[in-house]
Enzyme design. Sequence first.
Site, PDB file in Angstrom:
ATOM      1  CG  ASN A   1     -16.541 -13.711  10.614  1.00  0.00           C
ATOM      2  OD1 ASN A   1     -17.472 -13.609  10.927  1.00  0.00           O
ATOM      3  ND2 ASN A   1     -15.789 -13.179   9.984  1.00  0.00           N
TER       4      ASN A   1
ATOM      5  CE  LYS B   1      -4.063 -16.679   6.656  1.00  0.00           C
ATOM      6  NZ  LYS B   1      -5.192 -15.861   7.433  1.00  0.00           N
ATOM      7  NE  ARG B   2       3.658 -18.973  -0.991  1.00  0.00           N
ATOM      8  CZ  ARG B   2       4.200 -19.457  -2.150  1.00  0.00           C
ATOM      9  NH1 ARG B   2       3.700 -20.629  -2.533  1.00  0.00           N
ATOM     10  NH2 ARG B   2       4.763 -18.565  -2.905  1.00  0.00           N
ATOM     11  N   GLY B   3      -2.010 -16.073  -0.569  1.00  0.00           N
ATOM     12  CA  GLY B   3      -2.867 -15.276  -1.429  1.00  0.00           C
ATOM     13  C   GLY B   3      -3.392 -16.253  -2.408  1.00  0.00           C
TER      14      GLY B   3
ATOM     15  CB  ALA C   1      -1.815 -22.232   2.150  1.00  0.00           C
TER      16      ALA C   1
ATOM     17  N   GLY D   1     -13.543 -11.762   4.971  1.00  0.00           N
ATOM     18  CA  GLY D   1     -13.908 -12.960   5.918  1.00  0.00           C
ATOM     19  C   GLY D   1     -13.077 -14.248   5.348  1.00  0.00           C
TER      20      GLY D   1
ATOM     21  N   GLY E   1     -10.005 -15.080   5.245  1.00  0.00           N
ATOM     22  CA  GLY E   1      -8.925 -15.844   6.109  1.00  0.00           C
ATOM     23  C   GLY E   1      -9.537 -16.514   7.090  1.00  0.00           C
ATOM     24  CG  ASP E   2     -11.921 -14.507   9.754  1.00  0.00           C
ATOM     25  OD1 ASP E   2     -10.948 -14.357  10.236  1.00  0.00           O
ATOM     26  OD2 ASP E   2     -12.821 -13.368   9.633  1.00  0.00           O
TER      27      ASP E   2
ATOM     28  CG  ASP F   1     -17.391 -10.344   7.404  1.00  0.00           C
ATOM     29  OD1 ASP F   1     -17.440  -9.542   6.416  1.00  0.00           O
ATOM     30  OD2 ASP F   1     -16.773 -10.017   8.377  1.00  0.00           O
TER      31      ASP F   1
END
Length: 398
Positions: A51, A238-240, A244, A316, A318-319, A355
Amino acid sequence: MSGPAAGTAAAATTTDVVCLGESMVTFLPSQPGRLADVPSFGRGIGGAESNVACALAAAGHRAAWVGRVGADGFGDHLVETIASYGVDTSAVRRDPARPTGVYFRTATDRGTDTHEVAYYRAGSAASAMSPENVPYEALFAGRVLHLSGITAALSPDCLALLRELTAPRPGRPLVSFDVNHRPHLWRGCAEDASVLLELARRADLVFVGEDEAEEAWGIVGAEAIRAALPEPSVLVVKRGSAGATVFASELRPGPRGAEAAAGTAAPGTSTDTVSAATPATSADTTCPARSADTATPADTVTPVPALRVDVVAAVGAGDAFAAGFLSATLRGLPVRDRARHGHLMAAAVLTVPGDLTDPPSRDRADRLVALDDAAWGRLRLAPGWTAADRAPEEVRTP
């Protein structure tokens, strides 16, 4: 030419980022509901590292994916689809004895209790990757080598390979590592937390979610995560929906014994060197060994808020964030802009069912990244926002 020593002796760097890992054929549901109730599925591809490679290639970078697939139709589909994004797949190996992995998933968010994933990857071709059968000359041919914790969980041989690739050695490219903790892949293994921490501490650039750090290591909060991972030059927590937090230092010693050479790059251009932290002046494309007694400078800590997004599917994202951050790193952009590019790439994927998707054009992404904090905070991105330049229905600023 084989083995890590031969790989580090590659004469020329022709690739920006090399990504290694398993990619699988994924079956996406035709409607919401339990897997037992879904009448049909559409075929796609999925794999954290591939990805990232596809997103980087779509963004205009020279990306390669190295993996292992079966000598079967699903393997053909994977290689052909990944190559269609502009990714170099010439180093992918085919395994005549093992199948290509596949999985089915529901349409719900991975973080919800109703999300289901059925993996058929045990004994897959990718799980047979090892230090003895990968093309080191291809793996070390890029400016950046991107890895993830998923590969380490596939088999003991795969874990041995990741330990080999993150080992200290002169000439190592910048190593990017996404923790990607997947508890279901580590069932029966009590060492998942320590293994992921070990690998992350040997990398130059690390991505980790606050939630997975708490789940894997029992560590809560960005500052505590940095305290547990002091070695990487750049740590992205990463904090959703909160965004970040990026911890960056110009030089940081660590057990990996290598520091990426740094090079400056004007926006939109490519150089033969890349730094995980701040641009410097070296023209060396290798990673010279660092002294264990090198002084550790104070971090620059940069919190970068996330965007408001009308989410279609969270798989996907995060990628895509990692790809956006790496893209901006390759271009030598400031830390804040790297994280903003990560958020934009993630927003593109969040607003589609699968993704992968086409990212916004570079000009458009750069314009959005350059917004002041107030304007950035007003952005709201909806499905289709990447397709046209300034359509108000695609980028709403209430």
